[in-house]
Design an enzyme around this catalytic site. Structure first.
Site, PDB file in Angstrom:
ATOM      1  N   ASN A   1      17.358 -37.157 -20.061  1.00  0.00           N
ATOM      2  CA  ASN A   1      16.629 -38.560 -20.324  1.00  0.00           C
ATOM      3  C   ASN A   1      15.062 -38.832 -19.494  1.00  0.00           C
ATOM      4  O   ASN A   1      14.430 -38.313 -19.436  1.00  0.00           O
ATOM      5  CB  ASN A   1      16.822 -39.181 -18.353  1.00  0.00           C
ATOM      6  CG  ASN A   1      16.896 -40.921 -18.789  1.00  0.00           C
ATOM      7  OD1 ASN A   1      15.744 -41.053 -19.534  1.00  0.00           O
ATOM      8  ND2 ASN A   1      17.535 -41.710 -17.246  1.00  0.00           N
ATOM      9  N   ASP A   2      14.472 -38.850 -21.179  1.00  0.00           N
ATOM     10  CA  ASP A   2      12.507 -38.384 -21.314  1.00  0.00           C
ATOM     11  C   ASP A   2      12.476 -39.336 -20.720  1.00  0.00           C
ATOM     12  O   ASP A   2      11.036 -39.144 -20.635  1.00  0.00           O
ATOM     13  CB  ASP A   2      13.203 -39.029 -23.084  1.00  0.00           C
ATOM     14  CG  ASP A   2      13.176 -37.726 -23.755  1.00  0.00           C
ATOM     15  OD1 ASP A   2      13.284 -36.264 -23.561  1.00  0.00           O
ATOM     16  OD2 ASP A   2      13.863 -37.615 -25.127  1.00  0.00           O
ATOM     17  N   THR A   3      12.999 -40.636 -20.288  1.00  0.00           N
ATOM     18  CA  THR A   3      11.990 -42.003 -19.666  1.00  0.00           C
ATOM     19  C   THR A   3      11.565 -41.633 -17.982  1.00  0.00           C
ATOM     20  O   THR A   3      11.016 -42.207 -17.331  1.00  0.00           O
ATOM     21  CB  THR A   3      12.894 -42.348 -19.717  1.00  0.00           C
ATOM     22  OG1 THR A   3      14.452 -43.475 -19.100  1.00  0.00           O
ATOM     23  CG2 THR A   3      13.228 -43.575 -21.239  1.00  0.00           C
TER      24      THR A   3
END
Length: 809
Positions: free
Chosen positions: A485-487
């Site tokens: 999850n890049d966020t």
């Protein structure tokens, strides 16, 4: 030809099953519905249902040829357009609806096929057909145009092509106009005005793009301002007046406009070719030689289209099935597999939402994309694994986050806690598919130390060691810049935050490394750990055991699910005590897939997913959405969008895999159907918005005002993982270390299904019966009439067809 079988028909289009085409019946779709043309490493392009889209050579950033915009009022513009002008009335229109949208076609149809698109329309008694494709192995794009007079009188027409050329790299073309605007230069061939050469650098450092038409021209224009004159792209002065100016561009915007005049008797049709391609730098003779083989050779063009169809058909023939669900059959047999093929080629570089101006081939993206593609091209999968690992892996075992499709070099910094682990999963899947254990012996260097060369096995082992050595206070790997999850994540220097997801992934990858060690005969290797040397199998077992124990000890919650991780203050998130983001999807699914959760916890975790995250439109990534994210910055999105409580489709199939492992076929199938494009889009295709023939990255969640709308189609890990979930978990036809397993987990009301799978040099025709209405369990298996023990089919590798009967019970 027999009438096409129409499946999943709506007011916007339908699937033509025999021809493997999606047929769009109205031009004004709620969003551009696109397709791809071309093969990796060659000329490539995007074609929308109204002929919008760019063309590029190998890399859409560095080698873009034509301009394209994905946002705002110019979305899906420009493109490969054709203006048609009636020279008796002065009326004109577009053969593809765009850009002259105020003229509505009397009839319209767009057929997106596997690597080609055909747009047909009719207006004022003139029918046009435009076929777009890139022949296999060629550096040219063909636009085959057919114009037919369907009236009783003679018709005099002028046809005007339109291409808008990029002056430099795609980024400089838009952001550094004081530089790129002065590079615009097009030469028209001195002996043959049907040919244009697009020169973006006077030093000849780039391949030479060219654009040509097969028919004699009445004129041309290469300067956009001259073509538009006092009008606009919807109403260009040159088309309005019916006369090109033979302009030669000197700056600003270069275009490719050819004027071809035709006179058609009643019922007569005219075929012409517009060809865009690339030649060697500065080599106009090479361009002419290429055009000499193709321009005006309609037999060759049509033969090349059939070759492309055959090429695509061969790729997809590796797995085919017959199932009770027509929508599932559409996706598994054609469209999901095709999307996996496209993802393998283009990763996340350019699409309807990815501009091609930044990221190229993502490390974790490309490794996951292989899971849905490698059975179609074993050589391509092997090459990609080695190419990518050589490009991105750092000596400490972590990876750079991206690499360039053009240079094959790594890009960006490390600091992502998961990138390196996906390589183990991809290599394990490849070995299961091929039994090619020799891939582990391939030697290559590290992106930050080209003097150190080791085999692939040691590259993978360094990745395992990196995660083990980079654990936080709870014995769980640190989150760093982000995990899958890049966020979430606070950056590479964050020493506090931990990722439960990466901890669970580490278990799975350590287990796969143990099997790779045994198969490759490396049991005698030793690994240094805490000042002592351990046999490698003991080391890997320790990794799996310690990570399993830490995750279950620290992250399992009495509420019935796993926490997501800790933030930069060491506080847990994804827990019920938080006001927001109480539960996340990812650790629940992976705990089952990796065997971290025992059955009791696995069932409780997946029940929590069903009760708290599942909606009629798919599974939300978390709930409730956040006003302040506990880690990272996903709260910038509205609640219900993207990672802030949206239905992020990529991890949805992980839930399908998890429920299949647990044997709950009805629930696995419900999860699968919720985001299955033909099914999900059918009730309200306009609200769904996206193409109904490919998966999207996300749908908006229940907290969002556009709940259920789909976005971010084509280039997404959703494709590979849904293909894996459908074929290897629901249908259960799954490559394993020692053969091909058949372990279905289907809805109880399915009476059975059949599948054909090519595997290690043999073809398996599999028929599954379910006489007792169970979801899971194999009672008996026969191969070529002989019973076998267990449910793993031998790897025959004999080039023959083997008939398999499987009875569930």
């Amino acid at each position: 030809m027999a009438e096409a079988a129409k499946v999943a028909e709506t007011q916007l289009g339908y699937f033509d099953v025999p021809n493997r085409e999606y047929v769009i019946t109205v031009p004004a779709t709620p969003a551009p519905w696109i397709n791809y043309v071309g093969l990796e490493g060659m000329l490539c392009g995007i074609v929308s249902n109204t002929a919008g889209g760019p063309t590029w050579f190998r890399d859409p950033l560095e080698r873009r040829i034509t301009r394209y915009v994905q946002v705002g009022c110019n979305k899906d513009r420009p493109g490969r357009w054709l203006y048609v002008r009636d020279n008796e009335t002065g009326e004109f229109w577009s053969a593809s609806y765009q850009p002259v949208t105020h003229v509505k076609p009397d009839a319209y149809e767009c057929r997106h096929g596997l690597g080609y698109t055909k747009i047909s329309s009719s207006y004022a008694g003139i029918a046009t057909e435009m076929l777009h494709f890139i022949p296999v192995g060629e550096h040219l794009e063909v636009q085959r145009v057919v114009v037919r007079n369907d009236t009783d009188g003679q018709r005099k027409l002028s046809l005007f092509s339109y291409r808008e050329f990029v002056n430099c790299t795609a980024a400089n073309d838009l952001t550094n106009i004081q530089y790129s605007g002065h590079l615009a230069h097009v030469d028209v061939d001195e002996q043959d005005s049907r040919i244009m050469y697009v020169i973006t650098r006077q030093d000849g450092a780039r391949p030479l793009p060219f654009f040509a038409v097969s028919e004699p021209v009445a004129g041309y224009d290469t300067e956009c301002d001259v073509f538009l004159g006092d009008g606009s792209i919807e109403d260009p002065q040159v088309v309005r007046e019916g006369k090109t100016r033979n302009s030669l561009v000197g700056d600003d915007t270069a275009v490719g406009v050819f004027q071809v005049d035709v006179s058609l008797s009643p019922g007569e049709e005219k075929v012409l070719h517009l060809i865009l391609g690339v030649a060697e730098p500065r080599d106009k003779d090479d361009a002419k030689a290429i055009l000499g083989r193709w321009l005006g050779n309609d037999e060759k063009v049509l033969s090349a289209l059939e070759e492309l169809k055959s090429y695509a058909g061969d790729l997809l023939s590796t797995f085919q099935c017959s199932v009770p669900d027509d929508h599932m059959a559409l996706m598994v047999n054609t469209w999901n597999a095709y999307q996996c093929w496209i993802n393998f080629q283009f990763s996340r570089s350019i699409s309807g939402y990815a501009t091609g101006l930044g990221r190229s081939m993502g490390t974790r993206d490309s490794l996951q994309d292989l899971l849905g593609y490698m059975h179609m091209s074993l050589d391509g999968a092997r090459r990609r694994i080695l190419e990518l690992m050589n490009a991105v892996q750092l000596q400490d075992g972590s990876c750079q986050h991206q690499y360039s499709a053009l240079t094959k070099e790594g890009a960006g910094e490390g600091g992502f806690s998961d990138d390196h682990l996906w390589s183990v999963l991809a290599v394990a899947a490849y070995v299961k598919e091929t039994a090619d254990i020799g891939i582990l012996d391939e030697q290559f260097t590290y992106s930050d130390n080209r003097d150190l060369s080791e085999d692939l096995y040691h590259h993978l082992l360094r990745g395992i060691r990196y995660s083990l050595n980079d654990r936080g206070a709870h014995g769980i790997p640190r989150l760093r810049s982000a995990d899958w999850n890049d966020t979430i994540g606070e950056g590479p220097d964050d020493e506090v935050s931990e990722s439960v997801l990466v901890g669970i992934m580490l278990v799975k990858m350590a287990k796969d490394m143990m099997r790779l060690t045994e198969l490759s005969g490396r049991e005698e290797l030793e690994v240094e750990h805490d000042g002592q040397k351990l046999p490698v199998l003991d080391y890997l077992k320790m990794v799996a055991d310690e990570a399993t124990e830490a995750v279950n000890r620290e992250a399992w919650l009495d509420a019935g699910w796993y926490a997501r991780g800790t933030d930069s203050k060491g506080e847990w998130f994804g827990v019920p005590e938080r006001e927001e983001a109480k539960i996340f999807l990812e650790p629940q699914t992976w705990a089952v897939m990796a065997g971290v959760a025992d059955r009791e916890r696995a069932i409780r975790a997946m029940d929590s997913v069903h009760e708290r995250l599942f909606t009629p439109n798919g599974i939300q990534i978390l709930t409730p959405g956040c006003t302040v994210a506990p880690s990272g910055g996903f709260h910038v999105f509205p609640r219900g969008a993207k990672e802030n409580g949206g239905i992020f489709c990529h991890p949805n199939p992980w839930a399908v895999c998890a429920e299949s492992i647990l044997g709950r076929g009805d629930r696995a199938y419900a999860f699968y159907r919720a985001i299955l494009p033909p099914a999900a889009s059918q009730p309200a295709p306009v609200h769904y918005c996206a193409e109904p023939y490919v998966y999207g990255q996300l749908r908006y969640g229940s907290e969002h005002r556009q709940f259920g709308k789909c976005a971010g189609t084509w280039l997404t890990g959703t494709a590979a993982w849904n293909y894996v979930a459908a074929t290897q978990y629901i249908l259960g036809v799954r490559p394993e270390w020692d053969g091909l397993a058949v372990d279905p987990c289907i809805p109880a009301d399915w009476q059975g299904f059949s599948a054909v799978r090519k595997f290690r040099g043999a073809t398996y025709e599999i028929r599954v019966s379910n006489p007792n209405g169970v979801c899971k369990g194999v009672k008996s298996v026969t191969v070529d009439g002989e019973p076998i023990r267990g449910n793993v089919l031998p790897a025959f590798e004999d080039g023959k067809v083997h008939r398999v009967e499987v009875a569930m019970g």
